[in-house]
Each structure stands twice: as C-alpha cells, then as structure tokens.
Enzyme design. Sequence first.
Site, PDB file in Angstrom:
ATOM      1  N   ASP A  37       0.855  -1.193   0.000  1.00 30.42           N
ATOM      2  CA  ASP A  37       0.000   0.000   0.000  1.00 30.42           C
ATOM      3  C   ASP A  37       0.889   1.240   0.000  1.00 30.42           C
ATOM      4  O   ASP A  37       2.096   1.163   0.225  1.00 30.42           O
ATOM      5  CB  ASP A  37      -0.892   0.004   1.255  1.00 30.42           C
ATOM      6  CG  ASP A  37      -2.217   0.737   1.057  1.00 30.42           C
ATOM      7  OD1 ASP A  37      -3.280   0.092   1.100  1.00 30.42           O
ATOM      8  OD2 ASP A  37      -2.189   1.972   0.872  1.00 30.42           O
ATOM      9  N   ASN A  90      -6.011  -5.005  -5.655  1.00 36.22           N
ATOM     10  CA  ASN A  90      -7.194  -4.399  -5.058  1.00 36.22           C
ATOM     11  C   ASN A  90      -7.082  -2.896  -4.837  1.00 36.22           C
ATOM     12  O   ASN A  90      -8.099  -2.221  -4.654  1.00 36.22           O
ATOM     13  CB  ASN A  90      -7.446  -5.133  -3.721  1.00 36.22           C
ATOM     14  CG  ASN A  90      -8.393  -4.412  -2.828  1.00 36.22           C
ATOM     15  OD1 ASN A  90      -9.592  -4.423  -3.066  1.00 36.22           O
ATOM     16  ND2 ASN A  90      -7.869  -3.779  -1.780  1.00 36.22           N
ATOM     17  N   TYR A 156     -13.939   6.288 -13.141  1.00 39.36           N
ATOM     18  CA  TYR A 156     -14.036   5.105 -12.271  1.00 39.36           C
ATOM     19  C   TYR A 156     -14.748   3.963 -13.005  1.00 39.36           C
ATOM     20  O   TYR A 156     -14.273   2.826 -13.014  1.00 39.36           O
ATOM     21  CB  TYR A 156     -14.785   5.477 -10.977  1.00 39.36           C
ATOM     22  CG  TYR A 156     -14.767   4.374  -9.941  1.00 39.36           C
ATOM     23  CD1 TYR A 156     -13.720   4.266  -9.032  1.00 39.36           C
ATOM     24  CD2 TYR A 156     -15.778   3.426  -9.879  1.00 39.36           C
ATOM     25  CE1 TYR A 156     -13.685   3.250  -8.090  1.00 39.36           C
ATOM     26  CE2 TYR A 156     -15.755   2.402  -8.946  1.00 39.36           C
ATOM     27  CZ  TYR A 156     -14.709   2.323  -8.042  1.00 39.36           C
ATOM     28  OH  TYR A 156     -14.676   1.310  -7.118  1.00 39.36           O
TER      29      TYR A 156
HETATM   30  P1  NAP Z   1     -10.027   2.022   0.818  1.00 37.03           P
HETATM   31  O1  NAP Z   1     -10.430   1.632   2.194  1.00 37.03           O
HETATM   32  O2  NAP Z   1      -9.854   3.447   0.473  1.00 37.03           O
HETATM   33  O3  NAP Z   1      -8.694   1.192   0.462  1.00 37.03           O
HETATM   34  C1  NAP Z   1      -7.969   1.435  -0.711  1.00 37.03           C
HETATM   35  C2  NAP Z   1      -6.490   1.367  -0.367  1.00 37.03           C
HETATM   36  O4  NAP Z   1      -5.750   1.480  -1.594  1.00 37.03           O
HETATM   37  C3  NAP Z   1      -6.042   2.506   0.529  1.00 37.03           C
HETATM   38  O5  NAP Z   1      -5.255   2.011   1.599  1.00 37.03           O
HETATM   39  C4  NAP Z   1      -5.225   3.376  -0.394  1.00 37.03           C
HETATM   40  O6  NAP Z   1      -4.193   4.088   0.252  1.00 37.03           O
HETATM   41  C5  NAP Z   1      -4.641   2.333  -1.335  1.00 37.03           C
HETATM   42  N1  NAP Z   1      -4.125   2.943  -2.544  1.00 37.03           N
HETATM   43  C6  NAP Z   1      -4.613   3.993  -3.240  1.00 37.03           C
HETATM   44  N2  NAP Z   1      -3.815   4.294  -4.267  1.00 37.03           N
HETATM   45  C7  NAP Z   1      -2.787   3.405  -4.246  1.00 37.03           C
HETATM   46  C8  NAP Z   1      -1.634   3.223  -5.051  1.00 37.03           C
HETATM   47  N3  NAP Z   1      -1.362   4.016  -6.091  1.00 37.03           N
HETATM   48  N4  NAP Z   1      -0.784   2.213  -4.737  1.00 37.03           N
HETATM   49  C9  NAP Z   1      -1.027   1.414  -3.673  1.00 37.03           C
HETATM   50  N5  NAP Z   1      -2.093   1.549  -2.862  1.00 37.03           N
HETATM   51  C10 NAP Z   1      -2.965   2.550  -3.145  1.00 37.03           C
HETATM   52  O7  NAP Z   1     -11.090   1.493  -0.234  1.00 37.03           O
HETATM   53  P2  NAP Z   1     -11.852   0.095  -0.420  1.00 37.03           P
HETATM   54  O8  NAP Z   1     -13.285   0.416  -0.472  1.00 37.03           O
HETATM   55  O9  NAP Z   1     -11.351  -0.960   0.482  1.00 37.03           O
HETATM   56  O10 NAP Z   1     -11.405  -0.207  -1.922  1.00 37.03           O
HETATM   57  C11 NAP Z   1     -10.659  -1.342  -2.317  1.00 37.03           C
HETATM   58  C12 NAP Z   1     -11.001  -1.650  -3.752  1.00 37.03           C
HETATM   59  O11 NAP Z   1     -12.392  -1.980  -3.836  1.00 37.03           O
HETATM   60  C13 NAP Z   1     -10.781  -0.497  -4.729  1.00 37.03           C
HETATM   61  O12 NAP Z   1     -10.249  -0.990  -5.935  1.00 37.03           O
HETATM   62  C14 NAP Z   1     -12.193   0.021  -4.965  1.00 37.03           C
HETATM   63  O13 NAP Z   1     -12.320   0.662  -6.200  1.00 37.03           O
HETATM   64  C15 NAP Z   1     -12.963  -1.261  -4.896  1.00 37.03           C
HETATM   65  N6  NAP Z   1     -14.393  -1.125  -4.646  1.00 37.03           N
HETATM   66  C16 NAP Z   1     -14.837  -0.548  -3.493  1.00 37.03           C
HETATM   67  C17 NAP Z   1     -16.207  -0.428  -3.293  1.00 37.03           C
HETATM   68  C18 NAP Z   1     -16.773   0.190  -2.050  1.00 37.03           C
HETATM   69  O14 NAP Z   1     -17.998   0.435  -2.025  1.00 37.03           O
HETATM   70  N7  NAP Z   1     -15.995   0.453  -1.014  1.00 37.03           N
HETATM   71  C19 NAP Z   1     -17.107  -0.896  -4.260  1.00 37.03           C
HETATM   72  C20 NAP Z   1     -16.610  -1.495  -5.415  1.00 37.03           C
HETATM   73  C21 NAP Z   1     -15.247  -1.606  -5.599  1.00 37.03           C
HETATM   74  P3  NAP Z   1      -4.466   5.625   0.644  1.00 37.03           P
HETATM   75  O15 NAP Z   1      -5.494   5.590   1.726  1.00 37.03           O
HETATM   76  O16 NAP Z   1      -3.116   6.093   1.097  1.00 37.03           O
HETATM   77  O17 NAP Z   1      -4.958   6.287  -0.602  1.00 37.03           O
END
Ligand code: NAP
Length: 255
Positions: A37, A90, A156
């Site tokens: 991360d 992810n 997105y």
């Molecule tokens: P989250 O809690 O924000 O976790 C995402 C993590 O990815 C964060 O720790 C973030 O770090 C890290 N990240 C961002 N940019 C990065 C990079 N360039 N290199 C390495 N790490 C990076 O979000 P989440 O909801 O768990 O999302 C995880 C995945 O699920 C994502 O791909 C998202 O699009 C997908 N998703 C989420 C949902 C939802 O409703 N939550 C729905 C569909 C799909 P920072 O905090 O430092 O940015």
Amino acid sequence: MGTFTDKVAIITGASSGIGRATALGAAREGASIVVADMDAEGGNETVTLAKELGAESVFVHADVTDADSVDALVSEALDRFGALDLAFNNAGIAGAFGETHTYETDAWDAVIAVNLTGVFNCLKAELAVMRERGAGAVVNTASILGLVGFANTPAYTASKHGVVGLTQVAALENAGHGIRVNAVCPGFIETPMVMDGPLKARENPEALESIEDSTPAGRLGQPEEIAEAVLWLWSDRSSYMNGHALTVDGAYTAK
Ligand code: NAP
C-alpha cells in the site's frame, strides 16, 4: 491446516477496507501475507493484526501506478517468503465526481493510473513469476461499476470495466498454464472510500440513505463479505472458475 497454509499472498490496498479484511481472512487460513500500500501507518496496523492471528506478514510500500515499484514489491515477496501463490490486485481510488463533458483530464488520468494501469502493472509482474511455476490464483478488484454505468463517474466506471476485460484476457492467456485470474465486483461497501470519499456517506445521512435505497439488500456490504468471495476465488474450491467477474452486491446488478 488452513486453506492457505504454506501459500504466499500479495494484497494491494491492504492498509484499509476490503484489502485489510482479505489480508486478515487469509491470515486466519494460514497464508503468509505481503501487505502492499501507499499508506504505511495503516499497512503496519494490518501486519500487526495478521501477526496476532498467527500469520507471517510484512508491509511493503508500493505505488501500483509505478511499474518499478510493483516489480520491487514482487521481488520483496520472493526474497522474504520464497514464492508467490496468490495475488489480490485491489488498490483503488474513487476519484473525482463529475459529468463526462466537464470531467478534468487530470482527474481521468489519476483514476485510470491507479485502478486500471495499477492492475495491469501488478498482473504483469505477478504472472511472470506464476508462469515459471505453472501455478497461481489472482483476483482483481473491479466493481459493480465494471458491469453497469453510474452517472458522474466516467473515469471510475471506465477503469473498472477495463479491469473486467483485463481479467478475461489474463485468464485466457493463463488458463492453460495452471493459473486462474478472476475479478470480484463489490457493490457499495462500508469502507473509507464510501464513508469518507466523494460520497461522504459518514457525514451525509441523505447520501447514505440513497445508497441503501438503491441496493435491494437495503444496506451497505461489509469488507469481510467481499473478503469471503476473494478467499473462495483464491482457493481450490473454485478450481474451474477462471475469467469470471463475481458480483457481491446485495442484488444491485440484479435489478
Ligand atoms: P479504501 O479503504 O480506500 O482502500 C484502498 C487502499 O488502496 C487505501 O489504503 C489506499 O491508500 C490504497 N491505494 C490507493 N492508491 C494506491 C496506489 N497508487 N498504490 C497502492 N495503494 C494505493 O477502499 P476500499 O473500499 O477498500 O477499496 C478497495 C477496492 O475496492 C478499490 O479498488 C475500490 O475501487 C474497490 N471497490 C470498493 C467499493 C466500495 O464500495 N468500497 C465498491 C466497489 C469496488 P491511501 O489511503 O493512502 O490512498
């Protein structure tokens, strides 16, 4: 013996949300976990929690938009644990909201760089290693927005449709080499991305209610409910599943 005893897993975006829940689920099943991360504080917390569950785990600072950083991540996994069996690509960002005709090109580039190029960079480095051994299971995080449209999210939605397509291509190329590549398509999940991101669901009850109302299940999903699907897609219990985009969305896309 856990499902993943002696298996080594890389999980990107594992400092938070869905990635952390999956890391801890895999830790319970005996995997050694590489937490990758940009967020070192959250990543080290995930490592501590995984170790409390008895797993070996290490944090690697990695930016998935940077191919050299991803190559270094995979090298670190091999140096530390000697193999790479499982990968969960992810890491993702929500990006800015806005209609396509006014969407800033910089905002577009930022989302595509993390959500789509990031998955490509990871797949490229991971599959090169897995092909040498003729084994591996990869899951990419797409979204319900990899399958349907959602107004005001051009970058997105395009990025996640791209992840579904890339998953299919990688599955076709690797199915004959002992490697499976699937995608998980979460609905709205209670993570920092939804609660504190552009939707600001934590501080905006109307936004939260609108998400709940748009989901037939009537609630947000929990990160652990996505982790369960990822663990299953990684496991031999899904041994004939390849190139699939699995929705876990409270029936959102069944409408
Ligand atoms: P989250 O809690 O924000 O976790 C995402 C993590 O990815 C964060 O720790 C973030 O770090 C890290 N990240 C961002 N940019 C990065 C990079 N360039 N290199 C390495 N790490 C990076 O979000 P989440 O909801 O768990 O999302 C995880 C995945 O699920 C994502 O791909 C998202 O699009 C997908 N998703 C989420 C949902 C939802 O409703 N939550 C729905 C569909 C799909 P920072 O905090 O430092 O940015």
